[in-house]
Motif scaffolding. Structure first.
Motif, PDB file in Angstrom:
ATOM      1  N   THR A 218       0.952  14.297  -9.724  1.00  0.00           N
ATOM      2  CA  THR A 218       2.437  14.208  -9.533  1.00  0.00           C
ATOM      3  C   THR A 218       2.698  13.484 -10.663  1.00  0.00           C
ATOM      4  O   THR A 218       3.718  13.206 -11.405  1.00  0.00           O
ATOM      5  CB  THR A 218       2.641  12.930  -8.320  1.00  0.00           C
ATOM      6  OG1 THR A 218       1.839  14.192  -7.441  1.00  0.00           O
ATOM      7  CG2 THR A 218       4.632  12.563  -7.815  1.00  0.00           C
ATOM      8  N   ARG A 219       1.572  12.406 -11.040  1.00  0.00           N
ATOM      9  CA  ARG A 219       2.735  11.391 -12.427  1.00  0.00           C
ATOM     10  C   ARG A 219       1.857  12.424 -13.783  1.00  0.00           C
ATOM     11  O   ARG A 219       2.797  11.840 -14.060  1.00  0.00           O
ATOM     12  CB  ARG A 219       1.540  10.301 -12.206  1.00  0.00           C
ATOM     13  CG  ARG A 219       1.123   9.697 -11.250  1.00  0.00           C
ATOM     14  CD  ARG A 219       0.290   8.456 -11.649  1.00  0.00           C
ATOM     15  NE  ARG A 219       0.442   7.422 -10.428  1.00  0.00           N
ATOM     16  CZ  ARG A 219       1.041   6.245 -10.028  1.00  0.00           C
ATOM     17  NH1 ARG A 219       1.920   5.841 -11.052  1.00  0.00           N
ATOM     18  NH2 ARG A 219       0.287   5.989  -8.686  1.00  0.00           N
ATOM     19  N   ALA A 222       6.386  13.634 -13.906  1.00  0.00           N
ATOM     20  CA  ALA A 222       7.106  13.119 -13.940  1.00  0.00           C
ATOM     21  C   ALA A 222       7.209  12.699 -15.537  1.00  0.00           C
ATOM     22  O   ALA A 222       8.751  12.460 -15.975  1.00  0.00           O
ATOM     23  CB  ALA A 222       6.755  11.620 -12.716  1.00  0.00           C
ATOM     24  N   GLU A 225       8.682  15.147 -16.714  1.00  0.00           N
ATOM     25  CA  GLU A 225      10.407  15.419 -16.615  1.00  0.00           C
ATOM     26  C   GLU A 225      10.895  14.138 -16.788  1.00  0.00           C
ATOM     27  O   GLU A 225      12.273  14.221 -17.185  1.00  0.00           O
ATOM     28  CB  GLU A 225      10.211  15.164 -15.099  1.00  0.00           C
ATOM     29  CG  GLU A 225       9.774  16.254 -14.147  1.00  0.00           C
ATOM     30  CD  GLU A 225      10.929  18.119 -13.688  1.00  0.00           C
ATOM     31  OE1 GLU A 225      11.776  17.943 -15.041  1.00  0.00           O
ATOM     32  OE2 GLU A 225      10.904  18.841 -13.956  1.00  0.00           O
ATOM     33  N   ILE A 229       8.321   6.876 -12.846  1.00  0.00           N
ATOM     34  CA  ILE A 229       7.576   6.971 -10.975  1.00  0.00           C
ATOM     35  C   ILE A 229       7.879   6.116 -10.310  1.00  0.00           C
ATOM     36  O   ILE A 229       8.321   6.965  -9.072  1.00  0.00           O
ATOM     37  CB  ILE A 229       6.657   7.564 -11.262  1.00  0.00           C
ATOM     38  CG1 ILE A 229       6.178   8.516  -9.838  1.00  0.00           C
ATOM     39  CG2 ILE A 229       5.599   6.358 -11.305  1.00  0.00           C
ATOM     40  CD1 ILE A 229       4.596   9.151  -9.836  1.00  0.00           C
ATOM     41  N   VAL A 232      11.469   6.533  -8.511  1.00  0.00           N
ATOM     42  CA  VAL A 232      11.705   8.201  -7.930  1.00  0.00           C
ATOM     43  C   VAL A 232      11.208   7.483  -6.040  1.00  0.00           C
ATOM     44  O   VAL A 232      10.733   7.436  -5.515  1.00  0.00           O
ATOM     45  CB  VAL A 232      10.168   9.268  -8.049  1.00  0.00           C
ATOM     46  CG1 VAL A 232      10.729  10.268  -6.778  1.00  0.00           C
ATOM     47  CG2 VAL A 232      10.229   9.518 -10.064  1.00  0.00           C
ATOM     48  N   GLU A 246       5.301  15.751  -5.775  1.00  0.00           N
ATOM     49  CA  GLU A 246       5.864  16.385  -6.867  1.00  0.00           C
ATOM     50  C   GLU A 246       6.679  16.390  -6.029  1.00  0.00           C
ATOM     51  O   GLU A 246       7.940  16.762  -7.499  1.00  0.00           O
ATOM     52  CB  GLU A 246       4.889  17.453  -6.726  1.00  0.00           C
ATOM     53  CG  GLU A 246       5.607  18.537  -7.676  1.00  0.00           C
ATOM     54  CD  GLU A 246       4.444  19.342  -8.258  1.00  0.00           C
ATOM     55  OE1 GLU A 246       4.798  20.628  -8.759  1.00  0.00           O
ATOM     56  OE2 GLU A 246       3.044  19.757  -7.532  1.00  0.00           O
ATOM     57  N   VAL A 249       9.851  13.844  -6.985  1.00  0.00           N
ATOM     58  CA  VAL A 249      10.011  13.904  -8.642  1.00  0.00           C
ATOM     59  C   VAL A 249      11.142  14.996  -8.794  1.00  0.00           C
ATOM     60  O   VAL A 249      11.573  14.305  -9.646  1.00  0.00           O
ATOM     61  CB  VAL A 249       8.653  14.445  -8.782  1.00  0.00           C
ATOM     62  CG1 VAL A 249       8.605  13.917 -10.909  1.00  0.00           C
ATOM     63  CG2 VAL A 249       7.378  12.760  -9.226  1.00  0.00           C
TER      64      VAL A 249
END
Length: 527
Positions: A218-219, A222, A225, A229, A232, A246, A249
């Protein structure tokens, strides 16, 4: 290494099957919990399907474009530390529980239990918490990905049972694949932080945390994108701390991009458009359709999913309710001037002020005076039900067809609140992230044909409602004012109504009342 099967979940909205549109993984790929593995289209929306496990993709059981019944296995995973148990696992033993407690939270695959009401997805820590608080997981509706039960769900259920709430929750919830919950009233998400971030013309509100829990994958997303984080909004918690998935994000990044695009368009319009440009501006920019389809002449396009659902609804409406359409025009010169005066003030509050909230307020004020336009026909009991709520649908053109987000309790909202909520719902509809609950419960619908240059229309009623108002393009036309012919801004109106419930005289008077408010918009400030 054990094999886990994952079935297409039931979203609880009467959906029996879905089309597997896109796979985002292939056999052999390593996946993390909450990572989106596929996109599935139902007759209600396009939804993300996240992985419930940390592991490796073993087999894809469905092809892209295939219609998959709810409950069918669509993918299998190889999961570390699990026996070869297929889709079923036994309840945890105490030794299992202690082993799971030693693992890092982010690496713990969710466990499954079988209840009389169906499968319950919950990680070991949540199951332990449920036992400690005396909560039966089979009665808890999960708000996590694929209906997974989170710690917040368990604590909410425990608090609810403690104060006599048999439902075990603080309010109605509609669970989607992406793990977002929505209640029947649009705008009340049940999660203040997530609601604030759902996006306005000025962009989503950043959470601004100092510490955030998230899986490594997930990081990475981020970073890709380009978002912080810690900004978010989180839809889950782990050990009392915000846990960003995820999906969180991607949604935050998408809303940011949409807000930046809206700001750029607004700036360009203000710099390049004069008074003539304002006159030609659409009555409700928020419902501007997307670009034309890429389908070419000679193609055979499948008639299914959202497109078929729209067609079935239109057919049902047209062949059930006898349609009559009343047409008229209204001088909205003062409305154009008032909106031009308020637009920069609204922009200072991060709101893109279109004409739609003005029209919505005018319609609601008229509905209060003509309750038969805000009614439904109960054919089974042979009764006309005069609705005492004012939930206004806004027909929105999307690449999948016409969707109708509903602004609930519109009578209790001011112009800026109506503008903000309408913009958010329209953006969610276009991005196919809108929940079924946000498209239900409407009592009257507004549609905009003027956005593509139309004047008059014969819109089909959004059955079982009894009325729908189509807005044409605001055009400059000659009008006689105090004996002189002068240019004025004129809006065309087309009201379709169910003649079983509404007579032509009532429809005409209702339209006249809407015209009265739009021609003298300062009256709306009294509503």
């Amino acid at each position: 290494m054990g094999i886990k099967e994952f079935k297409l979940p039931d979203v609880g909205e009467g959906v029996a099957e879905g089309e597997l549109v896109t796979w985002h993984v292939s056999p052999g790929d390593t996946v993390t919990e909450d990572q989106v593995v596929a996109e599935v289209e139902t007759d209600k929306a396009l939804v993300d399907v996240p992985s419930p496990y940390n592991g490796t993709v073993k087999e894809l059981r469905a092809e892209e474009g295939e219609m998959v019944p709810v409950g069918d296995v669509i993918i299998t995973f190889e999961v570390e530390g699990e026996g070869d148990e297929g889709t079923e696992t036994e309840p945890e033993t105490e030794s299992d529980e202690s082993e799971a407690a030693e693992e890092p939270e982010e690496e713990t695959p969710p466990a499954e239990t079988e209840s009389p009401s169906g499968r319950v997805f919950a990680p070991p820590s949540v199951r332990r918490l449920a036992r400690e608080l005396g909560v039966d997981l089979s009665g808890v509706e999960g708000s996590g990905p694929s209906g997974r039960v989170t710690e917040t769900d368990v604590r909410t259920a425990a608090e609810g049972s403690g104060d006599g709430d048999e439902s075990g929750s603080t309010g109605p919830r509609n669970v989607s694949f992406s793990g977002k919950s929505a209640v029947s009233k649009a705008g009340d998400s049940g999660d203040g932080q997530a609601a604030e971030s759902s996006g306005s013309a000025g962009g989503p509100k950043a959470a601004g945390r100092e510490k955030t829990l998230a899986a490594p994958a997930t990081r990475r997303i981020a970073e890709e994108e380009g978002v912080d984080i810690d900004d978010v909004p989180a839809t889950e918690e782990r050990d009392g701390e915000p846990f960003v998935t995820e999906a969180d994000v991607r949604q935050y990044a998408e809303v940011q991009r949409a807000a930046q695009t809206a700001d750029a368009r607004s700036l360009a319009a203000e710099e390049g458009a004069g008074e003539a440009g304002e006159a030609a501006e659409s009555t409700a920019e928020a419902v501007e359709p997307e670009a034309e389809s890429v389908d070419a002449a000679g193609d055979r396009v499948p008639y299914k999913g959202v497109r078929k659902a729209i067609g079935d609804q239109m057919q049902r409406s047209k062949y059930t309710a006898p349609h009559v359409t009343h047409h008229d025009e209204v001088d909205v010169t003062e409305l154009v001037e008032l909106r031009g005066e308020y637009k920069p003030l609204a922009a200072e509050r991060d709101v893109n002020l279109t004409y739609m909230p003005f029209v919505t307020k005018a319609v609601v004020a008229a509905l209060k005076q003509f309750p038969y336009m805000n009614a439904q026909l109960d054919e089974e009991n042979e009764e006309i039900v005069l609705r005492d709520e004012y939930n206004v649908g806004v027909a929105t053109a999307t690449d999948a067809g016409l969707l109708v987000p509903v602004v609930h309790d519109a009578d209790g909202k001011g112009l800026l609140e109506l503008a903000r909520e309408t913009n958010e719902l329209v953006e969610k509809a276009r991005s196919r992230k809108i929940s079924p609950a946000e498209m239900q419960g409407g009592t009257f619908t507004i549609t905009n044909v003027g956005v593509i240059g139309g004047e008059y229309a014969t819109p089909i009623i959004n059955y079982p409602e009894v009325g729908i108002l189509a807005l044409g393009e605001i055009k400059e036309k000659p009008r006689v004012v105090d004996g002189d012919i002068v240019p004025r801004k004129v809006l065309t109106l087309s009201l379709s109504f169910d003649h079983r419930v509404v007579d032509g005289a009532i429809a005409a008077r209702f339209t006249n009342k809407v015209k009265e408010y739009l021609s003298n918009p300062k009256l709306l400030l009294l509503e």
